[in-house]
Design a protein around this motif. Structure first.
Motif, short mmCIF file in Angstrom:
data_model
loop_
_atom_site.label_atom_id
_atom_site.label_comp_id
_atom_site.label_asym_id
_atom_site.label_seq_id
_atom_site.Cartn_x
_atom_site.Cartn_y
_atom_site.Cartn_z
N THR A 28 0.83 -1.20 0.00
CA THR A 28 0.00 0.00 0.00
C THR A 28 0.87 1.25 0.00
OG1 THR A 28 -1.85 -1.09 1.12
CG2 THR A 28 -1.73 1.32 1.30
N TRP A 55 -4.84 -0.80 9.40
CA TRP A 55 -5.09 0.41 8.61
C TRP A 55 -4.40 1.60 9.27
CZ3 TRP A 55 -11.05 -0.62 8.68
CH2 TRP A 55 -11.35 -1.70 7.82
N THR A 58 -0.66 1.38 8.76
CA THR A 58 -0.32 1.82 7.41
C THR A 58 -0.32 3.34 7.33
OG1 THR A 58 -1.34 -0.19 6.51
CG2 THR A 58 -0.90 1.60 4.96
N ARG A 119 -6.43 3.42 3.17
CA ARG A 119 -7.29 2.32 3.57
C ARG A 119 -7.89 1.62 2.35
NH1 ARG A 119 -12.31 0.75 3.77
NH2 ARG A 119 -13.13 -0.46 5.53
N PHE A 122 -5.27 -0.47 0.58
CA PHE A 122 -4.99 -1.63 1.44
C PHE A 122 -6.05 -2.71 1.23
CE2 PHE A 122 -5.17 -4.26 5.14
CZ PHE A 122 -3.93 -4.25 5.73
N GLN A 123 -7.31 -2.33 1.30
CA GLN A 123 -8.39 -3.30 1.18
C GLN A 123 -8.44 -3.94 -0.20
OE1 GLN A 123 -8.76 -3.98 4.32
NE2 GLN A 123 -10.98 -4.23 4.08
#
Length: 292
Positions: A28, A55, A58, A119, A122-123
């Motif tokens: 990410t 999250w 990150t 976020r 990342f997802q």
């Protein structure tokens, strides 16, 4: 030990997340900011405390990279030490940046910091296109969302271990995963835990190392002696904090070396955090626990 209940973390205990959650953090950062961080750097953030939510970890790592572009000279280790000294977690990272940069420098760093974008990327990386579409109710970017790192999680708990635990103890789960992702992991592992015996990111309680979830679960399990098994220092701290918050019960914190901590150094760090025992994996619980 002969507890009434055994409470398990998921990541690094039941499933190996080195190639899923940990990889999603690293990739990410690279996708959003064009530079990344080593797995050792990610572990330094974990050890700073307060990063039960990947999250937020990150986002904290991204803020560090942005602050370095504005003149921050601290190494990852020094920066995460500063986070720990200011209370841990994302708030600690923000404080560390504010303390280290001049006003104009930190203004630029914070202006470039897009937590929602981090976020979302990342997802997409972690879930992959199909699951992202199902769970996030969004349109995945085909340049980002591939098969999903979630499918690369290796099961760490042997079937015999799970059978031993479920046949002899009341079993619960406290995890930083969202509820839907906890469902996926527990299904993969083959561990059936009722929803009322799980606390996830979506539960209305603070995250670890706050003891609220563990104490509430002890109530729900009607347990007077609880063993909590985790792979991070915050997991052990959660058990210690529960002992202080709920002195009428016995809480033991067990560290396992299948997350980011390993070797003799990992054992020493767990011991300093107050671990009652440290094992190579969750499967060694069968050697420690005695059914009542």
């Amino acid at each position: 030990m002969n507890p009434d209940a055994v409470v398990l973390d998921i990541d690094g205990v039941l499933v190996d997340v080195a190639d899923s959650y940990r990889r999603a953090i690293v990739e990410t950062l690279d996708t959003v900011h064009g530079e990344s961080m080593s797995q050792e750097g990610v572990q330094s953030f974990k050890e700073a405390g307060g990063f039960n939510d990947d999250w937020e970890l990150t986002s904290a790592a991204a803020l560090y990279l942005l602050a370095r572009r504005e003149g921050l000279t601290l190494s990852v280790e020094a920066f995460t030490d500063a986070i720990a000294a200011t209370g841990g977690g994302l708030a600690g990272a923000e404080t560390a940046v504010r303390n280290a940069l001049a006003p104009d420098e930190r203004e630029r760093a914070f202006a470039a910091w897009d937590r929602e974008r981090l976020r979302d990327v990342f997802q997409q990386l972690y879930l992959g296109g199909d699951l992202y579409d199902d769970l996030e109710d969004g349109e995945p970017d085909p340049a980002i969302a591939g098969a999903g790192f979630i499918h690369d999680e290796r099961v760490l708990a042997d079937r015999a271990t799970l059978d031993f635990l479920t046949e002899n103890f009341r079993v619960g789960v406290v995890t930083g995963r969202p509820a839907a992702e906890a469902d996926i992991a527990l299904s993969r592992v083959g561990l059936d835990v009722p929803n009322e015996h799980r606390f996830t990111m979506d539960s209305p309680v603070p995250g670890k190392p706050d003891p609220a979830a563990l104490v509430a679960l002890a109530d729900r399990l009607d347990a007077s002696s609880i063993v909590f098994v985790g792979d991070t220092l915050d997991d052990v701290r959660t058990a210690r904090n529960a002992s202080e918050a709920d002195p009428g019960r016995e809480y033991s914190g067990i560290g396992v070396l299948t997350g980011g901590l390993d070797g003799e150094t990992g054992r020493e760090k767990f011991a300093r955090a107050g671990a009652d025992e440290v094992f190579g994996s969750v499967n060694e619980l069968t050697e420690l626990l005695e059914p009542t």
